[in-house]
Design a protein around this motif. Structure first.
Motif, mmCIF file in Angstrom:
data_model
loop_
_atom_site.group_PDB
_atom_site.id
_atom_site.type_symbol
_atom_site.label_atom_id
_atom_site.label_comp_id
_atom_site.label_asym_id
_atom_site.label_seq_id
_atom_site.Cartn_x
_atom_site.Cartn_y
_atom_site.Cartn_z
ATOM 1 N N ASN A 74 54.400 43.039 19.442
ATOM 2 C CA ASN A 74 55.104 43.644 18.321
ATOM 3 C C ASN A 74 54.142 43.800 17.157
ATOM 4 N N ASN A 75 54.519 44.652 16.228
ATOM 5 C CA ASN A 75 53.661 44.885 15.070
ATOM 6 C C ASN A 75 54.502 45.219 13.850
ATOM 7 N N ASN A 76 53.962 44.889 12.698
ATOM 8 C CA ASN A 76 54.558 45.214 11.410
ATOM 9 C C ASN A 76 53.537 45.976 10.584
ATOM 10 N N ARG A 77 54.003 46.929 9.819
ATOM 11 C CA ARG A 77 53.088 47.718 9.005
ATOM 12 C C ARG A 77 53.768 48.076 7.687
ATOM 13 N N VAL A 78 52.979 48.099 6.640
ATOM 14 C CA VAL A 78 53.453 48.508 5.324
ATOM 15 C C VAL A 78 52.336 49.288 4.667
ATOM 16 N N ALA A 79 52.687 50.317 3.921
ATOM 17 C CA ALA A 79 51.667 51.193 3.354
ATOM 18 C C ALA A 79 52.156 51.782 2.036
ATOM 19 N N GLY A 80 51.207 52.164 1.221
ATOM 20 C CA GLY A 80 51.477 52.912 0.007
ATOM 21 C C GLY A 80 50.527 54.096 -0.075
ATOM 22 N N TYR A 81 50.989 55.204 -0.626
ATOM 23 C CA TYR A 81 50.140 56.392 -0.727
ATOM 24 C C TYR A 81 50.443 57.136 -2.019
ATOM 25 N N VAL A 82 49.503 57.972 -2.434
ATOM 26 C CA VAL A 82 49.652 58.753 -3.654
ATOM 27 C C VAL A 82 48.961 60.095 -3.472
ATOM 28 N N PHE A 83 49.603 61.148 -3.950
ATOM 29 C CA PHE A 83 49.028 62.491 -3.980
ATOM 30 C C PHE A 83 48.982 62.953 -5.436
ATOM 31 N N ASN A 84 47.830 63.432 -5.871
ATOM 32 C CA ASN A 84 47.692 64.010 -7.203
ATOM 33 C C ASN A 84 47.182 65.440 -7.063
ATOM 34 N N GLU A 85 47.964 66.382 -7.574
ATOM 35 C CA GLU A 85 47.560 67.783 -7.510
ATOM 36 C C GLU A 85 47.249 68.284 -8.910
ATOM 37 N N PHE A 86 46.106 68.962 -9.036
ATOM 38 C CA PHE A 86 45.631 69.470 -10.321
ATOM 39 C C PHE A 86 45.617 70.994 -10.270
ATOM 40 N N LYS A 87 46.433 71.600 -11.110
ATOM 41 C CA LYS A 87 46.457 73.058 -11.201
ATOM 42 C C LYS A 87 45.650 73.461 -12.422
ATOM 43 N N PHE A 88 44.406 73.877 -12.200
ATOM 44 C CA PHE A 88 43.535 74.272 -13.292
ATOM 45 C C PHE A 88 43.927 75.649 -13.831
ATOM 46 N N THR A 89 44.161 76.575 -12.908
ATOM 47 C CA THR A 89 44.663 77.910 -13.227
ATOM 48 C C THR A 89 45.575 78.323 -12.080
ATOM 49 N N ASP A 90 46.162 79.522 -12.197
ATOM 50 C CA ASP A 90 46.979 80.013 -11.095
ATOM 51 C C ASP A 90 46.153 80.235 -9.836
ATOM 52 N N SER A 91 44.829 80.319 -9.992
ATOM 53 C CA SER A 91 43.948 80.616 -8.865
ATOM 54 C C SER A 91 43.207 79.399 -8.328
ATOM 55 N N THR A 92 43.179 78.327 -9.068
ATOM 56 C CA THR A 92 42.367 77.175 -8.683
ATOM 57 C C THR A 92 43.193 75.898 -8.731
ATOM 58 N N LYS A 93 43.213 75.171 -7.623
ATOM 59 C CA LYS A 93 43.935 73.914 -7.531
ATOM 60 C C LYS A 93 43.065 72.893 -6.807
ATOM 61 N N ALA A 94 43.304 71.640 -7.115
ATOM 62 C CA ALA A 94 42.612 70.549 -6.431
ATOM 63 C C ALA A 94 43.613 69.451 -6.111
ATOM 64 N N GLN A 95 43.244 68.617 -5.165
ATOM 65 C CA GLN A 95 44.120 67.514 -4.788
ATOM 66 C C GLN A 95 43.285 66.286 -4.469
ATOM 67 N N ILE A 96 43.750 65.136 -4.944
ATOM 68 C CA ILE A 96 43.169 63.849 -4.598
ATOM 69 C C ILE A 96 44.294 62.977 -4.050
ATOM 70 N N ALA A 97 44.093 62.443 -2.864
ATOM 71 C CA ALA A 97 45.128 61.646 -2.210
ATOM 72 C C ALA A 97 44.512 60.366 -1.676
ATOM 73 N N GLY A 98 45.319 59.318 -1.585
ATOM 74 C CA GLY A 98 44.854 58.055 -1.050
ATOM 75 C C GLY A 98 45.971 57.304 -0.366
ATOM 76 N N ARG A 99 45.600 56.413 0.539
ATOM 77 C CA ARG A 99 46.574 55.616 1.276
ATOM 78 C C ARG A 99 45.959 54.264 1.612
ATOM 79 N N ILE A 100 46.722 53.214 1.473
ATOM 80 C CA ILE A 100 46.316 51.888 1.896
ATOM 81 C C ILE A 100 47.461 51.277 2.692
#
Length: 788
Positions: free
Chosen positions: A459-485
């Protein structure tokens, strides 16, 4: 008449009787609707609770924050403005994701008729299927990565089952009851866990309604899903929508039928569906066994018949600002395992899964939180592997192995309101996920032995947390930084095998193993609109994966792969560092997507064949007994490099007879080697394909040829070369609105599909049984779908 034939006739009869029975429920409006071209864009994972392009308009209206609800109500009509549906056969290109997303829309699902996810995705660029038992057991493989690196989810929750523990095990998600399939790669896969390095295959349906259904005259959104009313209209008068799905197939004398029902009224929406399928042994072009020419075949793959059925019922309650819903689903399958051993022992698997799922969404009247969403699921899965203990004794038939999986999962996600950080508009979503799993695999052969079963129990147990950050610089340019532990605790038992994995006569004892892992993953991506309606993307990922139970605790014969598996409880975290570059275009007469990727694995976990043959227990390994049929396989770790590319496109050449005709093509390649230059085993071949199509608002005709080159880049031990093949398919489909006074239906889709029209010998290089199992030969499938 055999029981199987009787069941097939019963399924077909029920399906057609249902058509007549529903005729008095016909809906009033039969106005034909043109289906113009649209741009297909899937919502960003930070903006939507799932990456589905089918319901964006209704979500936009329903998602208005509470403090703006009155202003939104004044600005919007009573029902959501639907996006017009694309014509059948148009290539869906997703342009607002940071990595490639392959979409199989509803209309393509209905035309395909595939019985498994692996068969459905078999020829998609960068994807194939394990095809251990075609039509019954075939798990998707993405960019050469399978089982423990490809996640499978249904409506945001794990699919359950034990398909990642054995290639002969089926995936308990049937395309017949599914409305859309998406293959999600890159950062978005971090939402579901680090075991999705290759990607996530996400199936969606309406088993838990997330919006009130719209009745009768409503136009249809993209991919054939009905437009759904905004939450403000939840108290509207009730309605009922019904769809039937039926088909017959020549290659396996198969028949299938299904019915889906959606109803709503007084703030409650209800869904129910039921389906069934029955096939005989499928036809093959020639003799299937490469290294044994002594067995009777009679033009069909021995021991390949299947039967499956399922049903689900669910409901949701809608309130101001959100909804909550639940569904219970039952999946049952009885299928045979082809191959020499399977045919000799009449091996078949009798599988049953009961799954309960709950999900909901709430949009509070606050300035900081946009939405809170949750998913909760519980699965109870069991299958018995049946067969003859002695091929010469028909009375020795019985249960040879049992697998069970009891699994619970929960996930909560909070999406924050966008805020202006001066340099960009920032949107953040974060979530937590937890799960528990209990696995058993007892064997009846020696129930008192020290290590009974393949790895039972653990058997196994698991727990996790994650986050997504999206950056809209302009209507044409976007970035994303995501992480999970995440943190994973596993519990099982394993002996201390000798270093050379050969018996040394020393007594073995049960040793409890309780490894723990804390994998950490992260990604960064950039999305840029370019001139000419082009969209470019680049992502970089660092993903850590904890070993799975089978990799740690296996200790016995595994019939599916004809191996004697030996796990390694000392395995360390597997790490993947990858870069992906993409260029896509979704509008205009030329639509395409192109992707290139490079992944370097540290401590890549794989089954290493030692060249030693074993019997039923460890003491038999290497003893020279000619009856030993299992190849010893040890779970090991080495550094590896995967690199490859994918491309697909459509080009509308011009008008022809009131429609549009054009050409399409595709290409994919993956090369996987260990750092010493030797080959990673079981990698798909290079494939190149193309064809022609013609479509208008009602008709789709298409012919397509995919050529797979020979695969000679094979492992040093235990793998044979695979010949190339040509897969020629053709189809013709007709879709039209109906006068409801005819048979009560308001829309009808009819079609004929020809598969493997050249009747070629097709062997799948990634299949453990490719030298004994041919893919189905030439076949014609006829299908009919009706909406009431």
């Amino acid at each position: 008449m055999t029981l199987q034939k009787k069941r097939a006739l019963h399924i077909g009869s029920v399906s057609w009787l249902l058509l007549g029975a529903m005729s008095h429920n016909a809906l009033a409006d039969d106005t034909p609707t043109q289906l113009p071209d649209i741009t297909v864009t899937a919502p960003s994972p930070i903006q939507r609770h799932r990456t589905t392009p089918t319901r964006t308009p209704s979500h936009v209206v329903r998602a208005a924050p509470s403090r703006n609800r009155e202003r939104a109500a004044a600005a919007q009509p009573a029902a959501a403005a639907p996006a017009p549906a694309p014509q059948q056969g148009m290539l869906p290109v997703v342009t607002d994701q940071f990595a490639t997303v392959t979409v199989i829309p509803n209309e393509e699902l209905r035309r395909s008729g595939a019985a498994t996810l692996g068969d459905l995705l078999f020829s998609k660029p960068g994807i194939t299927g394990s095809s251990f038992a075609p039509g019954a057991s075939s798990r998707p493989i993405i960019r050469g990565l399978d089982v423990n690196r490809v996640g499978i989810v249904e409506n945001g929750l794990g699919g359950g089952g034990v398909s990642d523990l054995g290639e002969d095990h089926f995936v308990p998600i049937d395309p017949l009851s599914t409305n859309q399939i998406e293959v999600v790669r890159g950062p978005a896969a971090l939402r579901y866990g680090s075991t999705s390095i290759g990607g996530v295959v996400s199936a969606t349906n309406n088993r838990i309604p997330d919006a009130m259904p719209t009745c009768a005259a409503a136009p249809f959104q993209s991919y054939g899903l009905p437009v759904k009313a905004p939450l403000a209209d939840a108290g509207a008068p009730g309605c009922l929508n019904v769809e039937t799905r039926t088909s017959v197939s020549s290659v396996n004398r198969g028949v299938e039928g299904g019915m889906l029902l959606d109803a709503g009224g007084n703030n409650v929406a209800v869904h129910a569906d039921v389906y069934g399928r029955s096939t005989s042994d499928y036809s093959i072009p020639s003799y299937p066994y490469l290294f044994d020419q002594t067995r009777p075949v009679n033009g069909r793959q021995p021991n390949s018949a299947t039967q499956s059925d399922g049903a689900s019922v669910g409901a949701s309650y809608f309130f101001q600002g959100g909804y909550i819903g639940a569904a219970i689903t039952q999946n049952d399958s009885l299928y045979h395992i082809p191959g020499i051993d399977g045919a000799d022992h009449q091996t078949r698997i009798d599988a049953h899964q009961t799954k309960i799922a709950v999900k909901g969404e709430y949009r509070p009247d606050t300035a900081a939180i946009d939405a809170v969403r949750f998913w909760v699921g519980a699965t109870d899965y069991r299958h018995n592997e049946l067969g003859l203990a002695d091929p010469t004794d028909p009375f020795s038939d019985g249960v040879r192995q049992t697998f069970t999986n009891k699994e619970q999962e929960a996930r909560v996600e909070v999406q924050m309101m966008p805020f202006n950080a001066r340099f960009a508009t920032v949107t953040t979503a974060f979530g937590v996920q937890a799960g528990h799993q209990e696995l058993t695999a007892p064997s009846p052969d020696d129930p008192t032995s020290l290590f009974n079963g393949l790895w039972s129990p653990n058997n196994n147990n698991r727990v996790a947390g994650y986050v997504f950050n999206e950056f809209k610089f302009t209507d044409s340019t976007k970035a994303q930084i995501a992480g999970r532990i995440e943190h994973v605790d596993l519990h099982g038992s394993m002996p201390n095998f000798p270093a050379d994995y050969l018996p040394d006569g020393a007594p073995q004892s049960s040793i409890a193993r309780n490894p723990s892992y804390t994998p950490v993953s992260g990604s960064i991506g950039l999305l840029q609109n370019l001139p000419g309606d082009l969209v470019g993307s680049i992502t970089a990922q660092y993903v850590e994966r904890a070993p799975k139970p089978a990799e740690l605790f296996s200790r016995g014969a595994h019939d599916a792969t004809a191996t004697f598996d030996i796990g390694n409880p000392n395995l360390t975290i597997e790490t993947a560092k990858s870069v992906e570059i993409g260029l896509r275009k979704a509008t205009g007469p030329f639509r395409f997507e192109a992707t290139a990727y490079y992944t370097r694995f540290s401590n890549f976990i794989y089954r290493r064949l030692t060249g030693v043959m074993c019997g039923d227990d460890f003491d038999s390994c290497g003893n020279g007994d000619p009856n030993n049929e299992a190849r010893q396989a040890v779970y090991s770790q080495r550094d590896a490099i995967f690199r490859g590319a994918e491309f697909q496109s459509q080009f509308d050449i011009g008008p022809l007879n009131g429609g549009i005709w054009g050409i399409e093509n595709q290409f994919d390649v993956v090369r996987a080697t260990f750092t010493d230059g030797s080959n990673v085993p079981r990698i798909p071949p290079v494939r190149l394909g193309g064809g022609f199509y013609w479509r208008d608002s009602n008709w789709l005709t298409r012919i397509n040829l995919v050529h797979a080159f020979a695969q000679n880049d094979i492992a040093v031990i235990g793998e044979t070369p695979t010949a190339g093949y040509n897969l020629l398919n053709a189809e013709i489909t007709y879709n039209t609105k109906l006068n409801s006074s005819w048979i009560g239906a308001r829309e009808m889709t009819l079609g004929l599909v020809g598969n493997n029209l050249l009747n070629q010998n097709i062997r799948n290089s990634v299949s453990y049984t490719k030298d004994e199992v041919l893919m189905p030969g030439l076949g014609i499938r006829a299908f009919a779908n009706l909406k009431f």
